[in-house]
Structure formats: C-alpha cells, structure tokens
Design a protein around this motif. Structure first.
Motif, PDB file in Angstrom:
ATOM      1  N   TYR A 117       3.774  -5.661  -8.278  1.00 31.69           N
ATOM      2  CA  TYR A 117       5.171  -5.983  -7.993  1.00 31.69           C
ATOM      3  C   TYR A 117       5.807  -4.996  -7.012  1.00 31.69           C
ATOM      4  CZ  TYR A 117       5.325  -9.376 -11.798  1.00 31.69           C
ATOM      5  OH  TYR A 117       5.112 -10.474 -12.599  1.00 31.69           O
ATOM      6  N   PRO A 118       6.441  -5.501  -5.949  1.00 27.09           N
ATOM      7  CA  PRO A 118       7.257  -4.639  -5.079  1.00 27.09           C
ATOM      8  C   PRO A 118       8.448  -4.080  -5.849  1.00 27.09           C
ATOM      9  CG  PRO A 118       6.737  -6.737  -4.004  1.00 27.09           C
ATOM     10  CD  PRO A 118       6.351  -6.879  -5.444  1.00 27.09           C
ATOM     11  N   ALA A 119       9.070  -3.031  -5.312  1.00 22.02           N
ATOM     12  CA  ALA A 119      10.118  -2.300  -6.023  1.00 22.02           C
ATOM     13  C   ALA A 119      11.278  -3.184  -6.454  1.00 22.02           C
ATOM     14  CB  ALA A 119      10.638  -1.160  -5.142  1.00 22.02           C
ATOM     15  N   GLU A 120      11.684  -4.132  -5.605  1.00 27.00           N
ATOM     16  CA  GLU A 120      12.884  -4.899  -5.922  1.00 27.00           C
ATOM     17  C   GLU A 120      12.684  -5.863  -7.087  1.00 27.00           C
ATOM     18  OE1 GLU A 120      13.793  -8.280  -3.044  1.00 27.00           O
ATOM     19  OE2 GLU A 120      12.446  -6.996  -1.888  1.00 27.00           O
ATOM     20  N   TYR A 121      11.424  -6.071  -7.498  1.00 29.03           N
ATOM     21  CA  TYR A 121      11.141  -6.921  -8.654  1.00 29.03           C
ATOM     22  C   TYR A 121      10.782  -6.104  -9.892  1.00 29.03           C
ATOM     23  CZ  TYR A 121      10.853 -10.790  -5.332  1.00 29.03           C
ATOM     24  OH  TYR A 121      11.141 -11.721  -4.381  1.00 29.03           O
ATOM     25  N   ARG A 122      10.618  -4.810  -9.709  1.00 28.61           N
ATOM     26  CA  ARG A 122      10.001  -4.007 -10.766  1.00 28.61           C
ATOM     27  C   ARG A 122      10.878  -3.887 -12.009  1.00 28.61           C
ATOM     28  NH1 ARG A 122       7.325   0.461  -7.421  1.00 28.61           N
ATOM     29  NH2 ARG A 122       6.131  -1.271  -6.554  1.00 28.61           N
ATOM     30  N   GLY A 123      12.186  -3.714 -11.815  1.00 30.65           N
ATOM     31  CA  GLY A 123      13.064  -3.546 -12.967  1.00 30.65           C
ATOM     32  C   GLY A 123      13.012  -4.743 -13.900  1.00 30.65           C
ATOM     33  N   ARG A 124      13.155  -5.929 -13.356  1.00 31.35           N
ATOM     34  CA  ARG A 124      13.229  -7.117 -14.215  1.00 31.35           C
ATOM     35  C   ARG A 124      11.897  -7.420 -14.891  1.00 31.35           C
ATOM     36  NH1 ARG A 124      14.522 -10.892  -9.130  1.00 31.35           N
ATOM     37  NH2 ARG A 124      15.194  -8.831  -8.438  1.00 31.35           N
ATOM     38  N   LEU A 184       1.400  -9.828  -0.283  1.00 26.13           N
ATOM     39  CA  LEU A 184       1.555  -8.776  -1.281  1.00 26.13           C
ATOM     40  C   LEU A 184       1.021  -7.442  -0.769  1.00 26.13           C
ATOM     41  CD1 LEU A 184       2.469  -8.122  -4.152  1.00 26.13           C
ATOM     42  CD2 LEU A 184       0.175  -8.739  -4.961  1.00 26.13           C
ATOM     43  N   LYS A 185      -0.121  -7.466  -0.108  1.00 27.00           N
ATOM     44  CA  LYS A 185      -0.701  -6.236   0.432  1.00 27.00           C
ATOM     45  C   LYS A 185       0.220  -5.619   1.476  1.00 27.00           C
ATOM     46  CE  LYS A 185      -4.942  -4.288   2.369  1.00 27.00           C
ATOM     47  NZ  LYS A 185      -4.252  -3.421   3.339  1.00 27.00           N
ATOM     48  N   SER A 186       0.781  -6.457   2.337  1.00 26.08           N
ATOM     49  CA  SER A 186       1.688  -5.963   3.370  1.00 26.08           C
ATOM     50  C   SER A 186       2.903  -5.290   2.767  1.00 26.08           C
ATOM     51  CB  SER A 186       2.122  -7.131   4.260  1.00 26.08           C
ATOM     52  OG  SER A 186       3.069  -6.710   5.212  1.00 26.08           O
ATOM     53  N   ARG A 187       3.510  -5.919   1.752  1.00 23.19           N
ATOM     54  CA  ARG A 187       4.710  -5.368   1.143  1.00 23.19           C
ATOM     55  C   ARG A 187       4.408  -4.062   0.393  1.00 23.19           C
ATOM     56  NH1 ARG A 187       9.580  -7.298  -0.822  1.00 23.19           N
ATOM     57  NH2 ARG A 187       9.557  -8.615   1.020  1.00 23.19           N
ATOM     58  N   LEU A 188       3.349  -4.059  -0.399  1.00 27.89           N
ATOM     59  CA  LEU A 188       3.026  -2.866  -1.189  1.00 27.89           C
ATOM     60  C   LEU A 188       2.552  -1.713  -0.297  1.00 27.89           C
ATOM     61  CD1 LEU A 188       1.251  -4.480  -4.280  1.00 27.89           C
ATOM     62  CD2 LEU A 188       3.589  -3.597  -4.128  1.00 27.89           C
ATOM     63  N   ASP A 189       1.804  -2.028   0.743  1.00 25.45           N
ATOM     64  CA  ASP A 189       1.370  -0.988   1.686  1.00 25.45           C
ATOM     65  C   ASP A 189       2.566  -0.330   2.358  1.00 25.45           C
ATOM     66  OD1 ASP A 189      -1.261  -1.388   1.074  1.00 25.45           O
ATOM     67  OD2 ASP A 189      -1.788  -2.440   2.934  1.00 25.45           O
ATOM     68  N   ALA A 190       3.579  -1.141   2.707  1.00 23.62           N
ATOM     69  CA  ALA A 190       4.782  -0.594   3.340  1.00 23.62           C
ATOM     70  C   ALA A 190       5.512   0.346   2.388  1.00 23.62           C
ATOM     71  CB  ALA A 190       5.704  -1.736   3.780  1.00 23.62           C
ATOM     72  N   GLU A 191       5.571  -0.016   1.119  1.00 26.16           N
ATOM     73  CA  GLU A 191       6.241   0.842   0.138  1.00 26.16           C
ATOM     74  C   GLU A 191       5.483   2.153  -0.059  1.00 26.16           C
ATOM     75  OE1 GLU A 191       6.974  -1.269  -3.469  1.00 26.16           O
ATOM     76  OE2 GLU A 191       8.491  -2.562  -2.562  1.00 26.16           O
TER      77      GLU A 191
END
Length: 442
Positions: free
Chosen positions: A145-152, A227-234
């Motif tokens: 999960y990317p950061a903006e989804y992690r809390g929920r 998903l890889k692109s988003r998580l790699d950026a984070e």
C-alpha cells in the motif's frame, strides 16, 4: 508491459489502474489478515475471561494473575526484532504460518495449567511464539500500500482487535458454561476451542499469502507496474532525506520516541483488555452477561477506528489524529476511576475504548512514513516490542493497586498517566508529512 516498467500512463488511466489495483490487493489480503489477527488477539487476551473462573479454582491472587498476563510480553519483547528480520528473509507466507501454528498450539496447551509455574511458563512461551506477528503484518502491508492508503488499511487490519472482543467476549462467556463437559473445566474448553482455529489458519497461510507484489499472479502486469512505480517513488523520497541502516534505525531518537509513545498506548490497551471482564463482572452480572456487556465499548471503538483513520488519510494529518485520542484515553480512564454507577462507568470506558482504537488505526503510519527496507523491519519491531512491555506493566499496575487498595478503579486512575504522557510526546515530536506522501502527477 513488463513488471519492471515504470508506469507513465495518462492521469485518467492512472486513476483507473490505481483503483483496480488497490481494490484487488484489499480484497485479497485484508479479510484474510483480519481473520488471522482476530485469532491472534483472541488467543492473547482470552485469559481475561478464563480468569473469571480459573483464578478462584487455581487460587490465583490478583498479583499472580497480573504476572501471568504480563509475562507474555517479556517473551514477546525478547524475540520481536529477530522474528521481524526473519520474516523479511524467509517471506511472509512461511514465517507468519510458523507463528500462527506455534501460538495456536501453545494457546490450546493453556488448558493444562495446574498451578503458578505452568501458568507463567506457558504464558511466556505464548509470547515467544507470537513475537513478530503484528509488526510483521505492518511491515508486510507497506509492501502493498502507498502512504495515502496506509492509514485506512492498517485500521482495517487492526479492526480485528476490537472485533475479537465484540465477538470473542460473548463466545468466551458461553464457553465457560461448558464446565464439566468431558471432565474439563469451562476455562480449559475456552483455551482449547479458541486455540485450534489458529493452527488450521496457519496451515492455510503457507499457501495463501503472497510474499511480494512481483510474485502476485492475481495482479495484472499493468497493476504490478503501477504499484512498483508508486512504491519506488516513496522509497526514493525517504532515502533522499536519509537512508538508515538497521543499526541507525534501532538507535534513532525518533524510533525511541515512538517506542515510548506506543508504550503509553499499549499500557492503557492491555490494562483495560485484561481487567475489563472482572470490572464488569463486579457489577453483579453472570459470565454470559459479562461477555455481552464487555463487548459494548469495542463496538463503538470499531466504528470510530475506521472513520478516524479515513479522516486522517483524507486530511493527510497524523499528529492530531494520534495525540488527541491519547488524551481522550487518559481523561476517560481517570473519570471512570471516580464513578460508582455501572452505567456511567461503562460510558467512560467506552470513550476510553474509542480513544484506544482511534490511536491504533493511525499510529503505525508514523514510523512507516520514513522507514524502509531492513531499517523498517527492525525499527517497526523495536517500537512494537518496547511498546508491548507495557502489556506487562499495564495489567501488573492494576493488579498491584487492586491488591494494595482492594479497588480496581484506583488502578485505572494510575494507568491514565501512561496515555497522557504519550499524547504529550506525540505533539512534541510532530511529523514530517511531506516525507510521507508522494504525489504522482496529481
């Protein structure tokens, strides 16, 4: 598109692929992990209900019970960091399966307790067996999960904690009614029948869980690429600030501060969890009635947990969403200690439960926002292990005060100090929101 290609489609296409990817991950992982955590937590805290009859039959004093409840967390503390590092090395499916099978067996073996020594030994071994499960899942979810989804979705996973009481409390109360069946006491049946499902689910875990997104044959190549692109950026954003080694993470002042904050939270959580059934039983209720009434604060806590975590994600704010509920816990526990009317006491404890679970749903976004890789595995485990030492301190504190004063309520007043100090630390420490969220062309 290959699995390693960085996704660079249009904003509209990204929105569509993002929605489908998160939906696929969530339906695949969250219900199963919730079920696993449900039995994990149930096997950890069902001792509170067993105590309604076990303590008298085995002649356990409040201090003996407190030691037994708390010694679980000593074994948990010792093996927490090694267990989380093992998960990163061997993979989530194998290691979580191992944890679940061993804790299920030991939980069922609690039925063999016949005195103080066996009580302490089995509770300690249960902590050793379960070490690494919760922080392992927290680490595991950062792979998906990317950061903006992690809390929920951390909250969705952790919802198993209040639900384990909402469902488990009445069931535990009913299981105590099996007293005498096949020559066993009701509390023995409670341990056996609530331990077996963990063993069976652990076996399923070996085959069901996927270790990393790149191994997920249930995601399309396009979904994996997004998903890889988003998580790699984070990860790149975190490392641009500072890439921590394992040793640096374990000695980081921020990790230590978060450990102390979590300590204050866990003390309140388990202080309530282990003693609430006995507080409610003292109202003059039967075991079955105690089970249903004990579930009430957790129903409200469950609802608040999800709504609060969603609000935190939507507003991209963490400090107030962790600190304010901590203060609420402290105030509610303090107020409950002065109340004598059962109804008003339950209202105060319901507010305390709301605060507890609002914290639970958001807290883990704080360390996962800036830790990655092996540093995340070690740092998350250290925070959880130090914090869970309060799982020993909280119940023991109440037991000690009760034995000294004869009043459980006085113990709640003393316990309120822990979340109060933790809440103050949250506001002092703050949070670097810009390091947590990475916008991808939005």
């Amino acid at each position: 598109m290959s699995q390693t290609t960085t996704y660079t489609g249009s904003a509209g296409a990204r929105s569509a692929i993002e929605t489908s990817t998160i939906r696929a991950i969530s339906w695949r992982l969250i219900p199963f992990l919730m079920l696993a955590y449900f039995f994990s937590y149930l096997d950890r805290v069902n001792l509170g209900f067993a105590a309604l009859t076990m303590n008298a039959e085995l002649k356990f004093t409040p201090l003996i019970f407190s030691w037994g409840a708390g010694i679980f967390f000593i074994g948990y503390f010792i093996f927490e960091v090694p267990s989380n590092l093992a998960l990163e090395k061997f993979g989530a499916s194998r290691w979580i399966a191992r944890i679940m099978v061993t804790w299920g067996i030991i939980s069922a073996l609690m039925a063999l307790v016949n005195g103080v020594t066996s009580f302490y030994v089995l509770r300690f071994l249960l902590g050793v067996a379960e070490a690494g499960f919760f922080p392992g899942i927290i680490l595991y979810l950062t792979y998906w999960y990317p950061a903006e989804y992690r809390g929920r979705f951390l909250a969705a996973f952790a919802i198993a904690v209040p639900v384990s009481t909402v469902i488990g409390a009445p069931i535990s109360g009913l299981l105590l009614g099996l007293d005498g069946a096949m020559g066993l006491k009701g509390w023995q049946w409670l341990f056996i029948l609530e331990g077996i499902p963990s063993v069976l689910l652990g076996i399923v875990t070996w085959f069901y869980l996927t270790d990393k997104p790149e191994k997920a044959d249930w995601l399309s190549a396009e979904q994996k690429a997004w998903l890889k692109s988003r998580l790699d950026a984070e990860i790149a954003a975190k490392r641009a600030v500072k890439h921590l080694s394992l040793g640096e993470a374990l000695s980081s002042p921020k990790v230590i501060a978060l450990s102390l904050i979590y300590f204050g939270f866990v003390g309140a959580l388990y202080g309530m969890q282990f003693w609430l059934p006995q507080i409610v039983k003292a109202f003059g209720l039967t075991n079955v009635q105690t089970g249903f009434v004990t579930a009430i604060p957790y129903v409200f806590g469950t609802i608040a947990m999800i709504l609060w975590a969603r609000h935190s994600d939507a507003t991209r704010e963490r400090v107030m969403h962790v600190g304010a509920p901590m203060i609420l816990i402290a105030v509610a526990l303090a107020v409950s200690s002065y109340l004598t009317d059962p109804s008003m006491t339950m209202v105060a404890l319901t507010f305390a439960a709301i605060g507890v679970f609002c914290v639970f749903g958001v807290f883990w976004t704080l360390p996962t926002s800036w830790l990655s890789g092996t540093a995340a595995a070690g740092g998350i485990a250290l925070i959880n292990s130090i914090g869970n030492l309060a799982g020993f301190g909280g119940p023991y504190l109440i037991g000690w005060v009760k034995e000294a004063t004869g009043q459980t309520s006085t113990g709640l007043l003393v316990l309120a100090v822990l979340p109060l100090l933790a809440g103050i630390l949250v506001f002092i420490g703050g949070h670097e929101t810009k390091h947590e969220f990475v916008d991808q062309g939005r």
